[in-house]
Design a protein around this motif. Sequence first.
Motif, PDB file in Angstrom:
ATOM      1  N   GLN B  93      52.249 -91.999 -36.410  1.00  0.00           N
ATOM      2  CA  GLN B  93      51.411 -93.124 -36.864  1.00  0.00           C
ATOM      3  C   GLN B  93      50.071 -92.621 -37.388  1.00  0.00           C
ATOM      4  N   ARG B  94      49.470 -91.695 -36.654  1.00  0.00           N
ATOM      5  CA  ARG B  94      48.167 -91.175 -37.059  1.00  0.00           C
ATOM      6  C   ARG B  94      48.282 -90.421 -38.382  1.00  0.00           C
ATOM      7  N   LEU B  95      49.405 -89.721 -38.558  1.00  0.00           N
ATOM      8  CA  LEU B  95      49.626 -89.013 -39.822  1.00  0.00           C
ATOM      9  C   LEU B  95      49.631 -90.004 -40.986  1.00  0.00           C
ATOM     10  N   VAL B 185      26.499 -81.182 -39.701  1.00  0.00           N
ATOM     11  CA  VAL B 185      27.159 -82.446 -39.405  1.00  0.00           C
ATOM     12  C   VAL B 185      28.632 -82.318 -39.738  1.00  0.00           C
ATOM     13  N   ARG B 186      29.477 -82.907 -38.922  1.00  0.00           N
ATOM     14  CA  ARG B 186      30.912 -82.850 -39.170  1.00  0.00           C
ATOM     15  C   ARG B 186      31.377 -84.004 -40.054  1.00  0.00           C
ATOM     16  N   ALA B 187      30.885 -85.191 -39.792  1.00  0.00           N
ATOM     17  CA  ALA B 187      31.459 -86.364 -40.462  1.00  0.00           C
ATOM     18  C   ALA B 187      30.518 -87.542 -40.360  1.00  0.00           C
ATOM     19  N   VAL B 195      40.073 -89.063 -39.686  1.00  0.00           N
ATOM     20  CA  VAL B 195      41.470 -88.704 -39.970  1.00  0.00           C
ATOM     21  C   VAL B 195      41.620 -87.183 -39.962  1.00  0.00           C
ATOM     22  N   LYS B 196      42.891 -86.750 -39.896  1.00  0.00           N
ATOM     23  CA  LYS B 196      43.149 -85.318 -39.750  1.00  0.00           C
ATOM     24  C   LYS B 196      43.437 -84.694 -41.113  1.00  0.00           C
ATOM     25  N   THR B 197      42.363 -84.486 -41.870  1.00  0.00           N
ATOM     26  CA  THR B 197      42.513 -83.836 -43.166  1.00  0.00           C
ATOM     27  C   THR B 197      41.848 -82.464 -43.104  1.00  0.00           C
ATOM     28  N   ASN B 200      37.865 -81.325 -43.073  1.00  0.00           N
ATOM     29  CA  ASN B 200      37.008 -81.503 -41.898  1.00  0.00           C
ATOM     30  C   ASN B 200      36.864 -80.208 -41.113  1.00  0.00           C
ATOM     31  N   TYR B 201      37.918 -79.422 -41.087  1.00  0.00           N
ATOM     32  CA  TYR B 201      37.930 -78.222 -40.258  1.00  0.00           C
ATOM     33  C   TYR B 201      37.198 -77.085 -40.954  1.00  0.00           C
ATOM     34  N   ALA B 202      37.405 -76.952 -42.271  1.00  0.00           N
ATOM     35  CA  ALA B 202      36.644 -75.951 -43.030  1.00  0.00           C
ATOM     36  C   ALA B 202      35.145 -76.234 -42.908  1.00  0.00           C
ATOM     37  N   GLU B 231      29.440 -87.463 -30.786  1.00  0.00           N
ATOM     38  CA  GLU B 231      30.681 -87.752 -31.504  1.00  0.00           C
ATOM     39  C   GLU B 231      31.883 -87.095 -30.803  1.00  0.00           C
ATOM     40  N   GLU B 232      32.120 -85.818 -31.099  1.00  0.00           N
ATOM     41  CA  GLU B 232      33.254 -85.139 -30.457  1.00  0.00           C
ATOM     42  C   GLU B 232      33.048 -83.634 -30.538  1.00  0.00           C
ATOM     43  N   VAL B 233      33.930 -82.897 -29.901  1.00  0.00           N
ATOM     44  CA  VAL B 233      33.884 -81.434 -29.921  1.00  0.00           C
ATOM     45  C   VAL B 233      34.847 -80.959 -31.002  1.00  0.00           C
ATOM     46  N   GLY B 234      34.793 -79.682 -31.378  1.00  0.00           N
ATOM     47  CA  GLY B 234      35.662 -79.100 -32.406  1.00  0.00           C
ATOM     48  C   GLY B 234      37.010 -79.793 -32.555  1.00  0.00           C
ATOM     49  N   SER B 235      37.895 -79.611 -31.574  1.00  0.00           N
ATOM     50  CA  SER B 235      39.211 -80.251 -31.648  1.00  0.00           C
ATOM     51  C   SER B 235      39.465 -81.081 -30.403  1.00  0.00           C
ATOM     52  N   MET B 236      38.414 -81.692 -29.897  1.00  0.00           N
ATOM     53  CA  MET B 236      38.562 -82.477 -28.671  1.00  0.00           C
ATOM     54  C   MET B 236      37.650 -83.696 -28.715  1.00  0.00           C
ATOM     55  N   SER B 257      40.808 -90.349 -33.407  1.00  0.00           N
ATOM     56  CA  SER B 257      41.390 -91.122 -32.320  1.00  0.00           C
ATOM     57  C   SER B 257      42.404 -90.239 -31.605  1.00  0.00           C
ATOM     58  N   GLY B 258      41.901 -89.471 -30.637  1.00  0.00           N
ATOM     59  CA  GLY B 258      42.745 -88.489 -29.947  1.00  0.00           C
ATOM     60  C   GLY B 258      43.808 -89.157 -29.095  1.00  0.00           C
ATOM     61  N   ILE B 259      44.975 -88.560 -29.081  1.00  0.00           N
ATOM     62  CA  ILE B 259      46.078 -89.114 -28.289  1.00  0.00           C
ATOM     63  C   ILE B 259      45.874 -88.761 -26.814  1.00  0.00           C
ATOM     64  N   THR B 260      45.280 -87.609 -26.553  1.00  0.00           N
ATOM     65  CA  THR B 260      44.927 -87.265 -25.171  1.00  0.00           C
ATOM     66  C   THR B 260      43.823 -88.217 -24.688  1.00  0.00           C
ATOM     67  N   ARG B 261      42.851 -88.482 -25.557  1.00  0.00           N
ATOM     68  CA  ARG B 261      41.791 -89.459 -25.242  1.00  0.00           C
ATOM     69  C   ARG B 261      42.393 -90.785 -24.802  1.00  0.00           C
ATOM     70  N   GLY B 301      42.203 -82.930 -25.506  1.00  0.00           N
ATOM     71  CA  GLY B 301      42.917 -82.637 -26.745  1.00  0.00           C
ATOM     72  C   GLY B 301      44.261 -82.012 -26.434  1.00  0.00           C
ATOM     73  N   THR B 302      45.127 -81.993 -27.408  1.00  0.00           N
ATOM     74  CA  THR B 302      46.481 -81.483 -27.204  1.00  0.00           C
ATOM     75  C   THR B 302      46.484 -80.033 -26.714  1.00  0.00           C
ATOM     76  N   ALA B 303      45.579 -79.212 -27.235  1.00  0.00           N
ATOM     77  CA  ALA B 303      45.599 -77.781 -26.910  1.00  0.00           C
ATOM     78  C   ALA B 303      45.345 -77.533 -25.424  1.00  0.00           C
TER      79      ALA B 303
HETATM   80  C1  LIG Z   1      38.660 -83.331 -34.605  1.00  0.00           C
HETATM   81  C2  LIG Z   1      39.573 -83.559 -33.427  1.00  0.00           C
HETATM   82  N1  LIG Z   1      39.171 -84.382 -32.459  1.00  0.00           N
HETATM   83  C3  LIG Z   1      39.952 -84.633 -31.389  1.00  0.00           C
HETATM   84  C4  LIG Z   1      41.198 -84.048 -31.237  1.00  0.00           C
HETATM   85  C5  LIG Z   1      42.040 -84.393 -30.055  1.00  0.00           C
HETATM   86  O1  LIG Z   1      43.163 -85.176 -30.438  1.00  0.00           O
HETATM   87  P1  LIG Z   1      44.531 -85.140 -29.647  1.00  0.00           P
HETATM   88  O2  LIG Z   1      44.212 -85.560 -28.235  1.00  0.00           O
HETATM   89  O3  LIG Z   1      45.411 -86.129 -30.340  1.00  0.00           O
HETATM   90  O4  LIG Z   1      45.066 -83.748 -29.692  1.00  0.00           O
HETATM   91  C6  LIG Z   1      41.633 -83.164 -32.217  1.00  0.00           C
HETATM   92  C7  LIG Z   1      42.908 -82.448 -32.087  1.00  0.00           C
HETATM   93  O5  LIG Z   1      43.919 -82.962 -32.464  1.00  0.00           O
HETATM   94  C8  LIG Z   1      40.817 -82.927 -33.359  1.00  0.00           C
HETATM   95  O6  LIG Z   1      41.214 -82.111 -34.340  1.00  0.00           O
END
Ligand SMILES: Cc1ncc(COP(=O)(O)O)c(C=O)c1O
Lengths: 356, 356
Positions: B93-95, B185-187, B195-197, B200-202, B231-236, B257-261, B301-303
Amino acid sequence: MNQVIELIQADVKKPKPKASELGFGKYFTDHMFVLDYEKEKGWHSPRIAPYQPLTLDPSALVFHYGQSVFEGLKAYRTEDGRVLLFRPEKNVQRLNNTCKRMCIPPLDEELVLEGLQQLIEIEKDWVPDQEGTSLYIRPFIIATEPYLGVRPSNSYKFLIILSPVGAYYAGQLSPVKIYVENDYVRAIKGGVGHVKTSGNYAASLLAQKKAEELGYDQVLWLDGRERKYVEEVGSMNIFFKINGEVFTPKLNGSILSGITRDSVIELLKDWGVTVREERIAIEDIYTAYTKGELEEVFGTGTAAVISPVGELNWNNHKMIVNNFETGEFSLKLYHAITNIQYGKAHDKFGWTVEIK
Amino acid sequence: MNQVIELIQADVKKPKPKASELGFGKYFTDHMFVLDYEKEKGWHSPRIAPYQPLTLDPSALVFHYGQSVFEGLKAYRTEDGRVLLFRPEKNVQRLNNTCKRMCIPPLDEELVLEGLQQLIEIEKDWVPDQEGTSLYIRPFIIATEPYLGVRPSNSYKFLIILSPVGAYYAGQLSPVKIYVENDYVRAIKGGVGHVKTSGNYAASLLAQKKAEELGYDQVLWLDGRERKYVEEVGSMNIFFKINGEVFTPKLNGSILSGITRDSVIELLKDWGVTVREERIAIEDIYTAYTKGELEEVFGTGTAAVISPVGELNWNNHKMIVNNFETGEFSLKLYHAITNIQYGKAHDKFGWTVEIK
Ligand SMILES: Cc1ncc(COP(=O)(O)O)c(C=O)c1O
Ligand SMILES: Cc1ncc(COP(=O)(O)O)c(C=O)c1O
């Protein structure tokens, strides 16, 4: 620069498209310039090779985390058959500036300029000669390491590809309709809007689509913080002529430092026109408009050089600029720059570089 | 869904790395799932094919304008040898949500889920079984059209690749040191941070590098407008426990919108803990800290699932959280989620999907 550029000739040469078929960015020449980077070796193996597909692992970092950057410039055919570049060193400097922000190791600027010139020399026949046509030059870098962690890549590819492109204007300069975007944001100070990285353009697509659906050609972005101050258009910087003076947003950390913008400012100053690089409120533009003082609006960029703006729509305030006609400065600047680019006028600023 | 997924078996199977060598995102399995898109045909030709390099024209849009999006989830091996996915429908769905923002045509979610499951079924032996290991799943889409104009691509490739990954924690959960970023600033709302584009990561790499140079593990981003709100951490995503209540930034249009969140919020609520999704000023976190009320901070986060935060540095105010020890909620949440993921606990929320 102390690396030798290797030349690997293409076996088969492609037929060249007719000038009328060129369009933009659809046809590519027979060769490309390539440089590789590995952490241990630095940038290495400069070569001119046949234009060919790239083969990358599905996990190559460029596909996942967007570590890619680019430039855009053109080569112009003069009436007497020479080929000129316009301020190419500026593009190479900007590329390195972009690299810095995007954690990509810097390039040897001299080597890149040399590679660019050698490549165009080899592809000279691809520089079209019809009025307004040119050879578009696209240097770019992609992160190639196969790895899924979020960090700078340990390997990159730098390429220069070339595409013959048609005239931007069929005849006269045609004014465009611009939609001032209030919801979507392109960039913000502290981000990456001031450099030429791929993600900025992907982020702009939805607003562009919205503008088109509303009957507009392009989007004028406002600042991300307050949606009050003018930033830039899709791939152009923006200028306003108000009461005889010219205004353009100052380089504030979220807009691109356009090379056409810089050239326009230098030319106007040379002509004795006051140019103010300032923070410009869209509200003030509207006020000038209502007072009848908004004389001209135009965009500047490599693609169109000068793009007169005929209408600006801000919050449904429709500002029709200069009767939807091309203004005096737009026209004068367009001719001044293109005459230098195509070798028709004396290049008093030393902006052009001739390909041997 | 009414398309049949074709299976093209790999001739040679790769040796599987040892659990101790796994790391993250370095090894890839023998097959991948592929879907192609062309404007005239829509998404078509679903297939499971040998894992192999992609061949793309140097002008492919993904290299230039960053139109690429992705997801990340995992498959887990249970003690009795079954393989479980964790809320995969949420990722799909998020994709599609990401696709919408990035002007990419939406996918058939049912087909993607089916393709994902068939792929993992075929690669079942690649799901490692040592404690904490898993099979990382990377669905992604890239724009493939060879064209240099800035507009949405007319062709795309969707792929799912798989990578066996090691345990995130060697033994106990280890707290991390987080640098609160004030300049980069990230976003921003109106942009693409939610969104996961890829871009954002670069855009985040330089700040991450700075944090590492200062001795920190990761960056905590503040809002792009005022640098005041968390806001949030790198990938969390990030959570704060203050005086027994749990706070996390609300989904404001610039964080993912993290799924782990989401899972953490559901679990906490189920346990009768108050969870407040709010705008959180970093100043208020600091105030809570000085009053001794900042009891726990953790990322989700997923990791890592849960990543306890041991130190937050905001403008050289160093906040040492919970004595740099893993807090009670962090630990309890970590075990609750991983026990569901690895099939050790009853899945009362219906979060897991078993691979046939
Ligand atoms: C920018 C960002 N925020 C948060 C998350 C955490 O999301 P999720 O819990 O779905 O892995 C991720 C990783 O997917 C992410 O890339
Ligand atoms: C975002 C953006 N702004 C402005 C410009 C104009 O820059 P230049 O005049 O160097 O072409 C471009 C095009 O390169 C651009 O992509």
